[in-house]
Design a protein around this motif. Structure first.
Motif, mmCIF file in Angstrom:
data_model
loop_
_atom_site.group_PDB
_atom_site.id
_atom_site.type_symbol
_atom_site.label_atom_id
_atom_site.label_comp_id
_atom_site.label_asym_id
_atom_site.label_seq_id
_atom_site.Cartn_x
_atom_site.Cartn_y
_atom_site.Cartn_z
ATOM 1 N N LYS A 53 0.861 -1.174 0.000
ATOM 2 C CA LYS A 53 0.000 0.000 0.000
ATOM 3 C C LYS A 53 0.900 1.228 0.000
ATOM 4 O O LYS A 53 1.871 1.280 0.762
ATOM 5 C CB LYS A 53 -0.894 0.044 1.250
ATOM 6 N N ALA A 54 0.577 2.183 -0.838
ATOM 7 C CA ALA A 54 1.435 3.370 -0.951
ATOM 8 C C ALA A 54 0.610 4.647 -0.807
ATOM 9 O O ALA A 54 -0.436 4.794 -1.436
ATOM 10 C CB ALA A 54 2.159 3.368 -2.289
ATOM 11 N N VAL A 55 1.113 5.561 0.024
ATOM 12 C CA VAL A 55 0.435 6.828 0.293
ATOM 13 C C VAL A 55 1.437 7.964 0.127
ATOM 14 O O VAL A 55 2.584 7.864 0.578
ATOM 15 C CB VAL A 55 -0.127 6.863 1.734
ATOM 16 N N VAL A 56 1.005 9.048 -0.519
ATOM 17 C CA VAL A 56 1.818 10.259 -0.614
ATOM 18 C C VAL A 56 1.052 11.404 0.038
ATOM 19 O O VAL A 56 -0.134 11.604 -0.225
ATOM 20 C CB VAL A 56 2.151 10.608 -2.085
ATOM 21 N N PHE A 57 1.737 12.122 0.914
ATOM 22 C CA PHE A 57 1.165 13.325 1.530
ATOM 23 C C PHE A 57 2.022 14.529 1.132
ATOM 24 O O PHE A 57 3.250 14.445 1.117
ATOM 25 C CB PHE A 57 1.160 13.197 3.057
ATOM 26 N N TYR A 58 1.364 15.618 0.783
ATOM 27 C CA TYR A 58 2.102 16.868 0.583
ATOM 28 C C TYR A 58 1.200 18.035 0.960
ATOM 29 O O TYR A 58 -0.030 17.923 0.948
ATOM 30 C CB TYR A 58 2.612 17.014 -0.854
ATOM 31 N N SER A 59 1.813 19.125 1.314
ATOM 32 C CA SER A 59 1.071 20.301 1.742
ATOM 33 C C SER A 59 1.134 21.383 0.662
ATOM 34 O O SER A 59 2.225 21.889 0.357
ATOM 35 C CB SER A 59 1.659 20.860 3.046
ATOM 36 N N PRO A 60 -0.001 21.754 0.060
ATOM 37 C CA PRO A 60 0.005 22.863 -0.898
ATOM 38 C C PRO A 60 0.564 24.146 -0.283
ATOM 39 O O PRO A 60 1.173 24.967 -0.973
ATOM 40 C CB PRO A 60 -1.478 23.021 -1.258
ATOM 41 N N HIS A 61 0.389 24.283 1.046
ATOM 42 C CA HIS A 61 0.924 25.460 1.754
ATOM 43 C C HIS A 61 2.453 25.480 1.686
ATOM 44 O O HIS A 61 3.069 26.524 1.480
ATOM 45 C CB HIS A 61 0.447 25.431 3.210
ATOM 46 N N ALA A 62 3.068 24.294 1.836
ATOM 47 C CA ALA A 62 4.528 24.203 1.749
ATOM 48 C C ALA A 62 5.028 24.584 0.360
ATOM 49 O O ALA A 62 6.087 25.201 0.211
ATOM 50 C CB ALA A 62 4.992 22.785 2.100
ATOM 51 N N VAL A 63 4.258 24.221 -0.676
ATOM 52 C CA VAL A 63 4.616 24.594 -2.048
ATOM 53 C C VAL A 63 4.632 26.113 -2.190
ATOM 54 O O VAL A 63 5.543 26.693 -2.785
ATOM 55 C CB VAL A 63 3.621 23.963 -3.055
ATOM 56 N N LYS A 64 3.620 26.762 -1.597
ATOM 57 C CA LYS A 64 3.548 28.232 -1.662
ATOM 58 C C LYS A 64 4.707 28.879 -0.915
ATOM 59 O O LYS A 64 5.322 29.836 -1.397
ATOM 60 C CB LYS A 64 2.216 28.719 -1.071
ATOM 61 N N ILE A 65 5.003 28.362 0.294
ATOM 62 C CA ILE A 65 6.102 28.913 1.094
ATOM 63 C C ILE A 65 7.411 28.844 0.323
ATOM 64 O O ILE A 65 8.222 29.766 0.358
ATOM 65 C CB ILE A 65 6.224 28.149 2.436
ATOM 66 N N LYS A 66 7.627 27.746 -0.396
ATOM 67 C CA LYS A 66 8.868 27.571 -1.165
ATOM 68 C C LYS A 66 8.800 28.295 -2.516
ATOM 69 O O LYS A 66 9.730 28.214 -3.308
ATOM 70 C CB LYS A 66 9.149 26.074 -1.358
ATOM 71 N N GLN A 67 7.667 28.984 -2.756
ATOM 72 C CA GLN A 67 7.474 29.790 -3.976
ATOM 73 C C GLN A 67 7.667 28.951 -5.241
ATOM 74 O O GLN A 67 8.293 29.380 -6.209
ATOM 75 C CB GLN A 67 8.403 31.005 -3.968
ATOM 76 N N LEU A 68 7.100 27.738 -5.186
ATOM 77 C CA LEU A 68 7.169 26.841 -6.336
ATOM 78 C C LEU A 68 5.846 26.874 -7.090
ATOM 79 O O LEU A 68 4.820 27.300 -6.561
ATOM 80 C CB LEU A 68 7.450 25.413 -5.856
ATOM 81 N N ASP A 69 5.877 26.405 -8.340
ATOM 82 C CA ASP A 69 4.636 26.269 -9.094
ATOM 83 C C ASP A 69 3.740 25.242 -8.403
ATOM 84 O O ASP A 69 4.224 24.263 -7.819
ATOM 85 C CB ASP A 69 4.929 25.796 -10.522
ATOM 86 N N GLU A 70 2.435 25.460 -8.485
ATOM 87 C CA GLU A 70 1.491 24.556 -7.830
ATOM 88 C C GLU A 70 1.646 23.132 -8.365
ATOM 89 O O GLU A 70 1.845 22.913 -9.558
ATOM 90 C CB GLU A 70 0.057 25.046 -8.079
ATOM 91 N N VAL A 71 1.595 22.173 -7.429
ATOM 92 C CA VAL A 71 1.660 20.763 -7.788
ATOM 93 C C VAL A 71 0.278 20.158 -7.558
ATOM 94 O O VAL A 71 -0.325 20.355 -6.503
ATOM 95 C CB VAL A 71 2.707 20.018 -6.929
ATOM 96 N N THR A 72 -0.231 19.424 -8.529
ATOM 97 C CA THR A 72 -1.562 18.835 -8.407
ATOM 98 C C THR A 72 -1.473 17.347 -8.076
ATOM 99 O O THR A 72 -0.429 16.706 -8.283
ATOM 100 C CB THR A 72 -2.355 18.998 -9.718
ATOM 101 N N LYS A 73 -2.603 16.807 -7.595
ATOM 102 C CA LYS A 73 -2.658 15.373 -7.305
ATOM 103 C C LYS A 73 -2.428 14.556 -8.576
ATOM 104 O O LYS A 73 -1.785 13.501 -8.552
ATOM 105 C CB LYS A 73 -4.014 15.017 -6.693
ATOM 106 N N ASP A 74 -2.948 15.051 -9.710
ATOM 107 C CA ASP A 74 -2.769 14.343 -10.978
ATOM 108 C C ASP A 74 -1.296 14.261 -11.363
ATOM 109 O O ASP A 74 -0.821 13.227 -11.865
ATOM 110 C CB ASP A 74 -3.557 15.037 -12.098
ATOM 111 N N GLN A 75 -0.556 15.348 -11.122
ATOM 112 C CA GLN A 75 0.878 15.344 -11.435
ATOM 113 C C GLN A 75 1.611 14.302 -10.595
ATOM 114 O O GLN A 75 2.504 13.609 -11.087
ATOM 115 C CB GLN A 75 1.475 16.737 -11.174
ATOM 116 N N ILE A 76 1.233 14.223 -9.334
ATOM 117 C CA ILE A 76 1.872 13.248 -8.449
ATOM 118 C C ILE A 76 1.525 11.829 -8.877
ATOM 119 O O ILE A 76 2.402 10.957 -8.966
ATOM 120 C CB ILE A 76 1.460 13.509 -6.986
#
Length: 450
Positions: A375-398
């Protein structure tokens, strides 16, 4: 000597401050914020600043040395004052070299495994009461600090990080140590915010190899083609010692190393850790520990903090916490757990937390990284993406990056926790991989799941 640390609260910086204080130097420092464990450890030694912030008035000609941490910015007011006064400013690795230029420098490098290998070496040396100076990237059982410096010890063992030295010194740290003895464990693209191409990243390890002193000894993982290519093609006048995965087998959830003295049960497991052990053995032999003495000591090595660290276990469930976040580390850790617990369901939970792992262009590197998990799970925080000033990452991309149809993806910490705590973990092995904490997950609570 009077030494002032700009950004004293960092993990490495506060350990160096304590080590220099213990060596007898006058140590001062500033930081805009300091969290535990750094805060309480600095307080214990009387080194915690009275108040947080930057105070250029503290920077005077009475100071012999300024040590500048990566947390400081190039417009830091204390740094600007030090530059204005013409004070000697060192990066962390520069100062470590100054403290060790008359010693035999042993430097452990590589994209992965360096903390574990350094920890193995120090465990063996400590077991046999061989005193050395050191700097390692994790808190070790039986060692009070991550940095230890003396006048009298002949050897210093340094974990050789390829990240930048300071805000005003853009050289990788391990380029500054000039090792007499070195090790390269493996090369897998990391730190893409600094090294935008794999070619550029790989080049840093060539520079490291060529920075060794004339006649030095390089121990290297011959099973990593990038490492082998760099070391074997180097024209530096060094001796080369390849290592590979040693013979072993797994029985009843325990990994046994096949040695000339018989089968040796180990506390650690996984092909990457067995490779790490083989490299550590070569280094210890170069430092005067023979093979039998190495095996005697390594049998009790339980691992470095946060590196495949067992945090809870019952008869039917085991939970590991691991610092793995880069694709190669995630794949190695997941595979190791599955091989060790082949009869159990492996639940792998990965947090994408670092600059590289949250970069949309880098995500494709994760293809297949979780394939060994049931079983595989990925967690990420969209807030962390904003803090690092990166382009938004979507669930589909992951989902597209990992290319696993049944991948579960969470962006909400509460929902991830609810999922984890709702699982039937009977006959399971759980591995939580992150350099963060899944949006403030309480690992003490997690331990109670078994």
């Amino acid at each position: 000597m009077n030494i002032h640390f700009i950004a004293i609260g960092g993990s490495a910086m506060h350990n160096l401050a304590i080590a220099l204080h213990q060596k007898g130097y006058q140590v001062f420092g500033s930081d805009d914020t300091i969290h535990d464990p750094s805060k309480s450890r600095l307080e214990k030694y009387g080194l915690l600043p009275n108040e947080f912030g930057w105070f250029p008035e503290k920077i005077t000609t009475d100071l012999d040395v300024i040590i500048l941490g990566m947390h400081a910015k190039i417009d830091n007011p204390e740094l600007l004052k030090a530059q204005e006064l013409g004070l000697k400013i060192y990066s962390y690795p520069e100062f470590l070299y100054e403290q060790s230029k008359d010693k035999t420098r042993v430097v452990i490098g590589g994209s992965h495994g360096k903390t574990t290998i350094t920890s193995m070496i120090l465990h063996v040396l400590n077991y046999h009461e061989k005193e050395v100076d050191y700097m390692v990237g994790a808190q070790l059982e039986g060692f009070e600090t991550m940095v230890h410096l003396t006048k009298e010890n002949d050897f210093i063992v340094l974990e050789g990080d390829e990240y930048l030295s300071s805000p005003i010194d853009m050289r990788p740290k391990f380029h500054l140590y000039k090792p007499n003895i070195a090790l390269l464990s493996g090369i897998a693209w990391d730190h893409i915010n600094v090294f935008p191409t794999f070619k550029n990243y790989k080049e840093q390890f060539s520079i490291f190899t060529d920075s060794m002193v004339n006649g030095g000894s390089m121990v290297y993982n011959s099973e990593d083609k990038n490492v082998a290519e760099i070391v074997e093609s180097s024209e530096n006048h060094i001796k080369k010692y390849p290592y590979e995965t040693p013979s072993h087998f797994i029985e009843n959830g325990i990994t046994y190393l096949e040695t000339s003295e018989g089968n040796l049960p180990l506390e650690v497991f996984g092909k990457h850790n067995l490779q790490n052990l083989a490299g550590a053995k070569w280094i210890c032999q170069h430092m005067g520990i023979d093979e039998d003495d190495f095996y005697e000591a390594i049998a009790s090595f339980a691992g470095a903090s946060k590196r495949l660290e067992k945090i809870a276990e019952s008869n039917s469930t085991v939970i590991f916490k691991d610092f793995a976040h880069s694709p190669s580390k995630v794949a190695a850790t997941t595979k190791a757990v599955k091989e060790q617990y082949s009869e159990r369901t492996v639940l792998a939970c990965l947090e994408l937390h670092t600059y590289s792992s949250l970069n949309a262009e880098f995500l494709s590197e994760y293809k297949g990284a979780l394939d060994f998990a049931d079983k595989a799970v990925v967690f990420y925080s969209p807030h962390a993406v904003k803090i690092k000033q990166l382009d938004e990452v979507t669930k589909d991309q992951i989902a597209n990056a990992f290319q696993r149809d049944d991948l579960v993806i969470y962006t909400n910490p509460a929902e991830f926790k609810e999922f984890l705590f709702s699982q039937n973990l009977d006959k399971s092995a759980v591995v939580l991989m992150s350099s963060g904490n899944y949006g403030s997950l309480d690992f003490e609570e997690v331990k109670r799941l078994v």
